[in-house]
Design a protein around this motif. Structure first.
Motif, PDB file in Angstrom:
ATOM      1  N   SER A  80       0.827  -1.197   0.000  1.00  0.00           N
ATOM      2  CA  SER A  80       0.000   0.000   0.000  1.00  0.00           C
ATOM      3  C   SER A  80       0.868   1.256   0.000  1.00  0.00           C
ATOM      4  N   SER A  81       0.730   2.045  -1.026  1.00  0.00           N
ATOM      5  CA  SER A  81       1.489   3.296  -1.097  1.00  0.00           C
ATOM      6  C   SER A  81       0.957   4.328  -0.113  1.00  0.00           C
ATOM      7  N   TYR A  82      -0.351   4.307   0.094  1.00  0.00           N
ATOM      8  CA  TYR A  82      -0.980   5.285   0.985  1.00  0.00           C
ATOM      9  C   TYR A  82      -1.910   4.571   1.946  1.00  0.00           C
ATOM     10  N   ASN A  83      -2.127   5.193   3.101  1.00  0.00           N
ATOM     11  CA  ASN A  83      -3.069   4.636   4.061  1.00  0.00           C
ATOM     12  C   ASN A  83      -3.840   5.771   4.713  1.00  0.00           C
ATOM     13  N   LEU A  84      -4.552   5.441   5.782  1.00  0.00           N
ATOM     14  CA  LEU A  84      -5.417   6.413   6.422  1.00  0.00           C
ATOM     15  C   LEU A  84      -4.662   7.639   6.927  1.00  0.00           C
ATOM     16  N   TYR A  85      -3.417   7.460   7.306  1.00  0.00           N
ATOM     17  CA  TYR A  85      -2.603   8.588   7.781  1.00  0.00           C
ATOM     18  C   TYR A  85      -2.577   9.722   6.751  1.00  0.00           C
ATOM     19  N   HIS A  86      -2.404   9.364   5.480  1.00  0.00           N
ATOM     20  CA  HIS A  86      -2.312  10.380   4.425  1.00  0.00           C
ATOM     21  C   HIS A  86      -3.622  11.126   4.232  1.00  0.00           C
ATOM     22  N   LEU A  87      -4.741  10.474   4.548  1.00  0.00           N
ATOM     23  CA  LEU A  87      -6.033  11.153   4.479  1.00  0.00           C
ATOM     24  C   LEU A  87      -6.217  12.078   5.668  1.00  0.00           C
ATOM     25  N   LEU A  88      -5.949  11.587   6.864  1.00  0.00           N
ATOM     26  CA  LEU A  88      -6.222  12.365   8.066  1.00  0.00           C
ATOM     27  C   LEU A  88      -5.399  13.643   8.140  1.00  0.00           C
ATOM     28  N   TYR A  89      -4.204  13.621   7.557  1.00  0.00           N
ATOM     29  CA  TYR A  89      -3.363  14.807   7.569  1.00  0.00           C
ATOM     30  C   TYR A  89      -3.426  15.588   6.257  1.00  0.00           C
ATOM     31  N   ARG A  90      -4.498  15.317   5.502  1.00  0.00           N
ATOM     32  CA  ARG A  90      -4.851  16.078   4.296  1.00  0.00           C
ATOM     33  C   ARG A  90      -3.785  16.001   3.204  1.00  0.00           C
ATOM     34  N   HIS A  91      -2.943  14.970   3.237  1.00  0.00           N
ATOM     35  CA  HIS A  91      -1.970  14.792   2.169  1.00  0.00           C
ATOM     36  C   HIS A  91      -2.637  14.224   0.920  1.00  0.00           C
ATOM     37  N   LYS A  92      -3.687  13.424   1.124  1.00  0.00           N
ATOM     38  CA  LYS A  92      -4.405  12.797   0.018  1.00  0.00           C
ATOM     39  C   LYS A  92      -5.899  12.803   0.313  1.00  0.00           C
ATOM     40  N   GLU A 126     -14.988  15.828  11.241  1.00  0.00           N
ATOM     41  CA  GLU A 126     -15.986  16.168  10.230  1.00  0.00           C
ATOM     42  C   GLU A 126     -15.407  15.996   8.821  1.00  0.00           C
ATOM     43  N   PHE A 127     -14.136  16.328   8.656  1.00  0.00           N
ATOM     44  CA  PHE A 127     -13.478  16.125   7.360  1.00  0.00           C
ATOM     45  C   PHE A 127     -13.435  14.645   7.019  1.00  0.00           C
ATOM     46  N   PHE A 128     -13.042  13.823   7.987  1.00  0.00           N
ATOM     47  CA  PHE A 128     -13.000  12.384   7.757  1.00  0.00           C
ATOM     48  C   PHE A 128     -14.384  11.865   7.388  1.00  0.00           C
ATOM     49  N   ALA A 129     -15.402  12.317   8.113  1.00  0.00           N
ATOM     50  CA  ALA A 129     -16.767  11.863   7.847  1.00  0.00           C
ATOM     51  C   ALA A 129     -17.208  12.217   6.435  1.00  0.00           C
ATOM     52  N   SER A 130     -16.900  13.417   6.003  1.00  0.00           N
ATOM     53  CA  SER A 130     -17.323  13.837   4.662  1.00  0.00           C
ATOM     54  C   SER A 130     -16.591  13.058   3.579  1.00  0.00           C
ATOM     55  N   GLU A 131     -15.324  12.726   3.816  1.00  0.00           N
ATOM     56  CA  GLU A 131     -14.562  11.950   2.841  1.00  0.00           C
ATOM     57  C   GLU A 131     -15.114  10.522   2.717  1.00  0.00           C
ATOM     58  N   VAL A 132     -15.411   9.908   3.862  1.00  0.00           N
ATOM     59  CA  VAL A 132     -15.957   8.551   3.837  1.00  0.00           C
ATOM     60  C   VAL A 132     -17.308   8.541   3.148  1.00  0.00           C
ATOM     61  N   GLU A 133     -18.132   9.516   3.449  1.00  0.00           N
ATOM     62  CA  GLU A 133     -19.458   9.582   2.826  1.00  0.00           C
ATOM     63  C   GLU A 133     -19.348   9.772   1.320  1.00  0.00           C
ATOM     64  N   ASP A 134     -18.347  10.522   0.893  1.00  0.00           N
ATOM     65  CA  ASP A 134     -18.156  10.797  -0.534  1.00  0.00           C
ATOM     66  C   ASP A 134     -17.955   9.514  -1.330  1.00  0.00           C
ATOM     67  N   ARG A 284     -24.734   7.416   6.135  1.00  0.00           N
ATOM     68  CA  ARG A 284     -25.086   8.574   6.964  1.00  0.00           C
ATOM     69  C   ARG A 284     -25.336   8.154   8.412  1.00  0.00           C
ATOM     70  N   GLY A 285     -26.035   7.044   8.567  1.00  0.00           N
ATOM     71  CA  GLY A 285     -26.270   6.538   9.911  1.00  0.00           C
ATOM     72  C   GLY A 285     -24.982   6.119  10.589  1.00  0.00           C
ATOM     73  N   PHE A 286     -24.101   5.456   9.829  1.00  0.00           N
ATOM     74  CA  PHE A 286     -22.821   5.021  10.384  1.00  0.00           C
ATOM     75  C   PHE A 286     -22.013   6.209  10.880  1.00  0.00           C
ATOM     76  N   MET A 287     -21.885   7.235  10.040  1.00  0.00           N
ATOM     77  CA  MET A 287     -21.052   8.365  10.432  1.00  0.00           C
ATOM     78  C   MET A 287     -21.652   9.120  11.609  1.00  0.00           C
ATOM     79  N   LYS A 288     -22.976   9.236  11.642  1.00  0.00           N
ATOM     80  CA  LYS A 288     -23.602   9.928  12.772  1.00  0.00           C
ATOM     81  C   LYS A 288     -23.352   9.177  14.062  1.00  0.00           C
ATOM     82  N   LYS A 289     -23.544   7.863  14.036  1.00  0.00           N
ATOM     83  CA  LYS A 289     -23.325   7.044  15.242  1.00  0.00           C
ATOM     84  C   LYS A 289     -21.853   7.001  15.598  1.00  0.00           C
TER      85      LYS A 289
END
Length: 295
Positions: A80-92, A126-134, A284-289
């Motif tokens: 894996s070239s990228y993982n969750l770290y790169h998303l959480l720190y807005r690199h990807k 909130e950023f993570f939630a919006s990315e997952v929902e996307d 939506r339910g998952f992210m809210k909970k």
């Protein structure tokens, strides 16, 4: 650009349906796969179950949410070239960290980012939630492979999902720990429905005996039902496939375990789990909970 990279960019750069209304109306089902203890074959089940749904034409995304032992990519022999770290720190973006594994199965590697996920600011959550929902709105199923046991992080994932598939084996400690997990989660608000998979069994009769033990105690003391979804036979070719870093579903499509997981996936699609009345479902339910449990 390699063929795999081109396929990946094609997958994540555009909706999976040409009709935008179909995309917005897609209802992703959020599944967690859990176990009471380690060493029961949970991640191997997750991978091969996802691949089987994928082979049936379902849009499936696997999210490796095992904080301590993330190994979905290892089981596929991929890097894996990228993982969750790169998303959480807005690199990807989330689309950029999705990798294509065996048979083109999309997955997200957890890596070190899983630990940071539970200590983010409200803004970052909130950023993570919006990315997952996307990305999740384009999938039929998002499957979270959680860690073994009752960590706070596992409980948050299980409690936010539409349902949890709990993997156990005939070993007494595995049975006891599986029930302990169900017992703790049953006490949570809006309890997540469970279905059981018994791995490494000699035959169907043994699987039913194991399932009856757990289900019987759950009915007696928790007044809840834990149906048996299916079982996976003890199969030497599963071990061989792991050593080859290939999913057994692909390496040995005609072995006992592959036939079992095919039947299990068909049953899963034929008999949907009944959601608890009045609860939100889907992404939506998952992210809210999930956000409620994390903050």
């Amino acid at each position: 650009m390699t063929d795999q990279a081109a396929s990946l960019r094609s997958l994540v750069s555009a909706p999976l349906e040409n009709d935008e209304s179909k995309v917005s109306n897609r209802s992703s089902k959020i599944i967690t796969v859990a176990s009471g203890k380690g060493g029961v074959g949970k991640s191997n089940f997750t991978l091969n179950f996802a691949l089987t749904l994928h082979s049936m034409g379902k849009k499936v995304l696997v999210f490796d949410a095992d904080i301590g032992m993330a190994n979905i990519d290892v089981l596929m022999g991929t890097s894996s070239s990228y993982n969750l770290y790169h998303l959480l720190y807005r690199h990807k973006t989330i689309r950029e960290i999705i990798q294509l594994g065996a048979d083109g199965l999309p997955y997200i590697a957890g890596g070190s980012g899983m630990k940071e996920l539970f200590s983010l600011s409200d803004r970052d959550l909130e950023f993570f939630a919006s990315e997952v929902e996307d990305i999740a709105q384009e999938m039929d199923y998002v499957i979270f492979d959680t860690g073994a046991g009752l960590s706070r992080e596992n409980m948050r994932f299980i409690g936010a999902a539409d349902e949890c598939l709990i993997v156990t084996t005939p070993e007494p400690t595995s049975i006891t720990d599986a029930y302990a997990l169900v017992k703790v989660m049953h006490g949570q608000e809006h309890a997540t429905p469970f279905r059981m998979i018994v791995n490494r069994v000699e035959d169907e009769r043994e699987a039913e005996r194991v399932a009856d033990k757990i289900a019987g105690v759950a009915r007696r003391f928790l007044q809840t039902d834990i149906p048996l979804l299916g079982y996976i036979s003890e199969d030497a070719q599963v071990v061989t496939a792991v050593k080859k870093q290939m999913p057994y579903r692909l390496a040995y499509p005609h072995c006992k375990a592959s036939k079992d997981i095919q039947k299990l996936a068909l049953r899963y699609l034929a008999v949907p789990a009944a959601p608890e009345s009045g609860t939100l479902s889907g992404i939506r339910g998952f992210m809210k909970k999930w956000l409620k449990r994390t903050t």
